[in-house]
Design an enzyme around this catalytic site. Structure first.
Site, PDB file in Angstrom:
ATOM      1  N   GLU A  13       0.760  -1.319  -0.030  1.00 17.53           N
ATOM      2  CA  GLU A  13       0.133   0.025   0.120  1.00 17.53           C
ATOM      3  C   GLU A  13       1.007   1.185   0.031  1.00 17.53           C
ATOM      4  O   GLU A  13       2.067   1.029   0.108  1.00 17.53           O
ATOM      5  CB  GLU A  13      -0.735   0.072   1.293  1.00 17.53           C
ATOM      6  CG  GLU A  13      -2.360  -0.126   1.026  1.00 17.53           C
ATOM      7  CD  GLU A  13      -3.163   0.608   0.130  1.00 17.53           C
ATOM      8  OE1 GLU A  13      -2.464   1.632  -0.255  1.00 17.53           O
ATOM      9  OE2 GLU A  13      -4.315   0.367   0.164  1.00 17.53           O
ATOM     10  N   ASP A 194     -10.515   0.861  -4.326  1.00 18.97           N
ATOM     11  CA  ASP A 194      -9.316   1.140  -3.566  1.00 18.97           C
ATOM     12  C   ASP A 194      -8.502   2.504  -3.760  1.00 18.97           C
ATOM     13  O   ASP A 194      -9.284   3.614  -3.874  1.00 18.97           O
ATOM     14  CB  ASP A 194      -8.377  -0.076  -3.611  1.00 18.97           C
ATOM     15  CG  ASP A 194      -7.640  -0.271  -2.191  1.00 18.97           C
ATOM     16  OD1 ASP A 194      -6.772   0.296  -1.882  1.00 18.97           O
ATOM     17  OD2 ASP A 194      -7.857  -1.516  -1.796  1.00 18.97           O
TER      18      ASP A 194
END
Length: 287
Positions: A13, A194
């Site tokens: 991430e 996302d």
């Protein structure tokens, strides 16, 4: 498209490109690791962290700000030392940081979420020049924080609800000046919206977790194109290169069993898209 480096992340991430050093930084959140890849010589490094962290903002050549489960920390690049800058939900063991991005004015928007994705446990915060404010709450999985080139629009998402919102902002402060409205609604679909990034033309590029896609939306929320990525659980895109003409995309193997991993053999890798793009580089954070 190519695979960038050798790191395989359980939960990759928060990719951030540092133009001054031609370096991509990203996190494996649950493994408490910060990854570094320098394009000029393909040098890779992994930095162990004492806590979960999910996003990075560049201060200058010597310092970064990390968004962590306890708040914002100033990191010395040379030594790796961390100094608390601003606590965020530090007294709440349920939550951690998640998605974040720097506004064109230097403000930092930081999202939190429950470590087990507890319903409504997350929020979005604004930080600038030592001041911290809570902007939005009742979010389960904060994502898609990004800004228009002029800083007058912000986007953010709740991946659990599968909705991305759009909100007007003050370009000089990065603070919202109106109420959010729905930008894209994919409620009911199994793949989740996302992380996102906005390019120089105002196109929002979103990583669709579970679908192995990065989707591009125009300013009205209309789907323009979808780029397949060879990993199902893609998490966040960022523009890289001196001219921001390429894109790096993180992914994750979290939650996949052995059979799924055999089919999704690039899960957790970070990808480099060599398609020409009109991207933008993230600005420096204003301390």
């Amino acid at each position: 498209m190519s695979i960038l480096g050798h790191a395989v992340c359980e939960l990759g991430e928060g990719p951030t490109y540092e133009a001054a050093t031609d370096t991509l930084w990203w996190f494996d959140i649950v493994a408490c690791r910060l990854h570094e890849y320098r394009f000029s010589d393909a040098r890779e490094r992994m930095h162990a962290l004492p806590m979960m962290a999910s996003a990075l903002a560049v201060v200058d050549a010597d310092r970064h700000v990390l968004a962590t489960e306890h708040g914002l920390f100033l990191r010395d690049v040379a030594s790796g030392s961390l100094d608390l800058l601003a606590p965020i939900e530090a007294d709440n063991p349920v939550t951690r940081s998640n998605d974040a991005r720097v506004h064109p004015c230097g403000a930092f928007w930081i999202g939190t979420m429950g470590k087990a994705a507890e319903a409504g446990a997350g929020a979005i915060y604004w930080y600038r020049a030592g001041e911290l404010r809570r902007l939005f709450g009742d979010i389960t999985i904060t994502n898609s924080i990004c800004f228009s080139p002029g800083g007058d629009i912000a986007w953010f998402a709740d991946t659990r609800r599968n909705i991305v919102w759009r909100v007007a902002c003050d370009p000089l402060t990065g603070l919202p000046v109106g109420e959010p409205s729905v930008f894209v609604d994919r409620t009911g679909e199994s793949a989740g919206m996302d992380g996102s990034v906005c390019d120089a033309e105002g196109v929002v590029w979103n990583a669709r977790w579970g679908a192995g896609m990065v989707d591009a939306y125009d300013g009205g929320g209309r789907l323009l194109r979808s780029l397949p990525i060879p990993a199902r659980q893609v998490s966040c895109p960022v523009f890289v290169g001196a001219d921001a003409s390429r894109m790096a995309v993180t992914s994750a193997w979290q939650g996949l069993d052995e059979a799924a991993l055999r089919e999704d053999r690039h899960a957790g890798r970070t990808f480099l898209l060599n398609l020409p793009m009109r991207g933008r580089l993230d600005p420096l954070i204003a301390l």
